[in-house]
Design an enzyme around this catalytic site. Sequence first.
Site, PDB file in Angstrom:
ATOM      1  N   PRO A   8     -19.033 -60.645 -58.924  1.00 48.39           N
ATOM      2  CA  PRO A   8     -18.454 -59.662 -58.004  1.00 48.39           C
ATOM      3  C   PRO A   8     -18.615 -58.199 -58.431  1.00 48.39           C
ATOM      4  CG  PRO A   8     -16.728 -60.911 -59.135  1.00 48.39           C
ATOM      5  CD  PRO A   8     -18.027 -61.592 -59.422  1.00 48.39           C
ATOM      6  N   ASN A   9     -18.842 -57.386 -57.423  1.00 48.89           N
ATOM      7  CA  ASN A   9     -18.946 -55.920 -57.533  1.00 48.89           C
ATOM      8  C   ASN A   9     -20.275 -55.427 -58.107  1.00 48.89           C
ATOM      9  OD1 ASN A   9     -16.237 -55.123 -56.559  1.00 48.89           O
ATOM     10  ND2 ASN A   9     -15.550 -56.294 -58.330  1.00 48.89           N
ATOM     11  N   ARG A  16     -20.772 -47.605 -58.537  1.00 47.81           N
ATOM     12  CA  ARG A  16     -19.546 -48.132 -59.139  1.00 47.81           C
ATOM     13  C   ARG A  16     -19.368 -47.582 -60.557  1.00 47.81           C
ATOM     14  NH1 ARG A  16     -18.952 -54.146 -61.722  1.00 47.81           N
ATOM     15  NH2 ARG A  16     -16.722 -53.995 -62.085  1.00 47.81           N
ATOM     16  N   TYR A  21     -21.041 -48.017 -66.006  1.00 51.01           N
ATOM     17  CA  TYR A  21     -22.146 -48.935 -65.696  1.00 51.01           C
ATOM     18  C   TYR A  21     -23.494 -48.242 -65.472  1.00 51.01           C
ATOM     19  CZ  TYR A  21     -18.336 -52.264 -65.207  1.00 51.01           C
ATOM     20  OH  TYR A  21     -17.242 -53.049 -65.455  1.00 51.01           O
ATOM     21  N   ASN A  72     -24.382 -62.811 -65.293  1.00 44.49           N
ATOM     22  CA  ASN A  72     -23.364 -61.791 -65.491  1.00 44.49           C
ATOM     23  C   ASN A  72     -22.193 -62.196 -64.600  1.00 44.49           C
ATOM     24  OD1 ASN A  72     -21.644 -59.635 -65.667  1.00 44.49           O
ATOM     25  ND2 ASN A  72     -23.255 -58.069 -65.540  1.00 44.49           N
ATOM     26  N   ALA A  75     -16.123 -59.908 -63.336  1.00 43.99           N
ATOM     27  CA  ALA A  75     -14.701 -60.154 -63.634  1.00 43.99           C
ATOM     28  C   ALA A  75     -14.389 -61.642 -63.815  1.00 43.99           C
ATOM     29  CB  ALA A  75     -13.825 -59.561 -62.537  1.00 43.99           C
ATOM     30  N   GLU A  96     -25.157 -65.436 -71.233  1.00 44.56           N
ATOM     31  CA  GLU A  96     -24.167 -64.565 -70.582  1.00 44.56           C
ATOM     32  C   GLU A  96     -24.561 -63.127 -70.884  1.00 44.56           C
ATOM     33  OE1 GLU A  96     -20.277 -65.221 -72.208  1.00 44.56           O
ATOM     34  OE2 GLU A  96     -19.404 -63.479 -71.182  1.00 44.56           O
ATOM     35  N   HIS A  98     -23.764 -58.818 -70.094  1.00 47.18           N
ATOM     36  CA  HIS A  98     -22.902 -57.759 -69.564  1.00 47.18           C
ATOM     37  C   HIS A  98     -23.601 -56.426 -69.754  1.00 47.18           C
ATOM     38  CE1 HIS A  98     -19.547 -60.494 -69.112  1.00 47.18           C
ATOM     39  NE2 HIS A  98     -19.866 -60.978 -70.301  1.00 47.18           N
ATOM     40  N   LEU A  99     -23.426 -55.548 -68.776  1.00 47.93           N
ATOM     41  CA  LEU A  99     -23.971 -54.193 -68.887  1.00 47.93           C
ATOM     42  C   LEU A  99     -23.198 -53.417 -69.946  1.00 47.93           C
ATOM     43  CD1 LEU A  99     -23.988 -53.928 -65.062  1.00 47.93           C
ATOM     44  CD2 LEU A  99     -26.068 -53.521 -66.385  1.00 47.93           C
ATOM     45  N   SER A 100     -21.871 -53.448 -69.820  1.00 51.70           N
ATOM     46  CA  SER A 100     -21.004 -52.761 -70.781  1.00 51.70           C
ATOM     47  C   SER A 100     -20.700 -53.714 -71.934  1.00 51.70           C
ATOM     48  CB  SER A 100     -19.708 -52.338 -70.087  1.00 51.70           C
ATOM     49  OG  SER A 100     -18.936 -53.481 -69.738  1.00 51.70           O
ATOM     50  N   ARG A 105     -13.648 -52.490 -74.531  1.00 56.05           N
ATOM     51  CA  ARG A 105     -12.942 -51.947 -73.360  1.00 56.05           C
ATOM     52  C   ARG A 105     -11.496 -52.468 -73.312  1.00 56.05           C
ATOM     53  NH1 ARG A 105     -16.483 -52.811 -68.261  1.00 56.05           N
ATOM     54  NH2 ARG A 105     -14.894 -51.382 -67.424  1.00 56.05           N
TER      55      ARG A 105
HETATM   56  C1  DQA Z   1     -19.190 -56.638 -66.655  1.00 59.76           C
HETATM   57  C2  DQA Z   1     -17.922 -56.506 -67.517  1.00 59.76           C
HETATM   58  C3  DQA Z   1     -16.736 -57.146 -66.820  1.00 59.76           C
HETATM   59  O1  DQA Z   1     -15.554 -56.975 -67.605  1.00 59.76           O
HETATM   60  C4  DQA Z   1     -16.490 -56.480 -65.464  1.00 59.76           C
HETATM   61  O2  DQA Z   1     -15.439 -57.131 -64.780  1.00 59.76           O
HETATM   62  C5  DQA Z   1     -17.718 -56.376 -64.634  1.00 59.76           C
HETATM   63  C6  DQA Z   1     -18.998 -56.075 -65.266  1.00 59.76           C
HETATM   64  C7  DQA Z   1     -20.404 -55.904 -67.294  1.00 59.76           C
HETATM   65  O3  DQA Z   1     -21.510 -56.206 -66.888  1.00 59.76           O
HETATM   66  O4  DQA Z   1     -20.218 -55.029 -68.127  1.00 59.76           O
HETATM   67  O5  DQA Z   1     -17.658 -56.472 -63.402  1.00 59.76           O
HETATM   68  O6  DQA Z   1     -19.524 -58.026 -66.569  1.00 59.76           O
END
Ligand code: DQA
Length: 140
Positions: A8-9, A16, A21, A72, A75, A96, A98-100, A105
């Site tokens: 999501p997102n 965003r 990001y 990815n 959330a 798995e 993640h961008l961040s 965090r």
């Molecule tokens: C994320 C990190 C997650 O905590 C967050 O909810 C995201 C993006 C990342 O790619 O850094 O939506 O997966």
Amino acid sequence: MILVLNGPNLRRLGTREPEVYGSTTFADLADLVQRTAADLGVTAEVRQTDDEAELVGWIHEAADSRADVILNPAAFTHYSYSLRDACAQLPGRLIEVHLSNPAAREEFRHHSVISGVADGTIAGFGTGSYVLALQALARP
Ligand code: DQA
């Protein structure tokens, strides 16, 4: 075929929270994945959904076709036991991404329910996390 699945997102990349990001759009990310896959001599398909059920269905599809997956979970990373249970069924490899760097965090991002069923996790390199994941999967 490597399935590159996004939760999501993530379609809103570029607009965003760019301070977290970056300014790369989802279309740019999809292009980068395709170019990197071509350079590495593998094929990849990029998808995104905001819907947990759809994402679980895509993992089932990967399980049935024995595809490797780059995921990815966004959330869902932090609370989706249904996604974890789906991932546990994958016979192929699961990375798995993640961008961040969620570990640096907010507290609620520190735990991943997915990591325990993944072969590895790559986080904190922006879209480069996907490039590193493709490189890892392309290695014989
Ligand atoms: C994320 C990190 C997650 O905590 C967050 O909810 C995201 C993006 C990342 O790619 O850094 O939506 O997966």
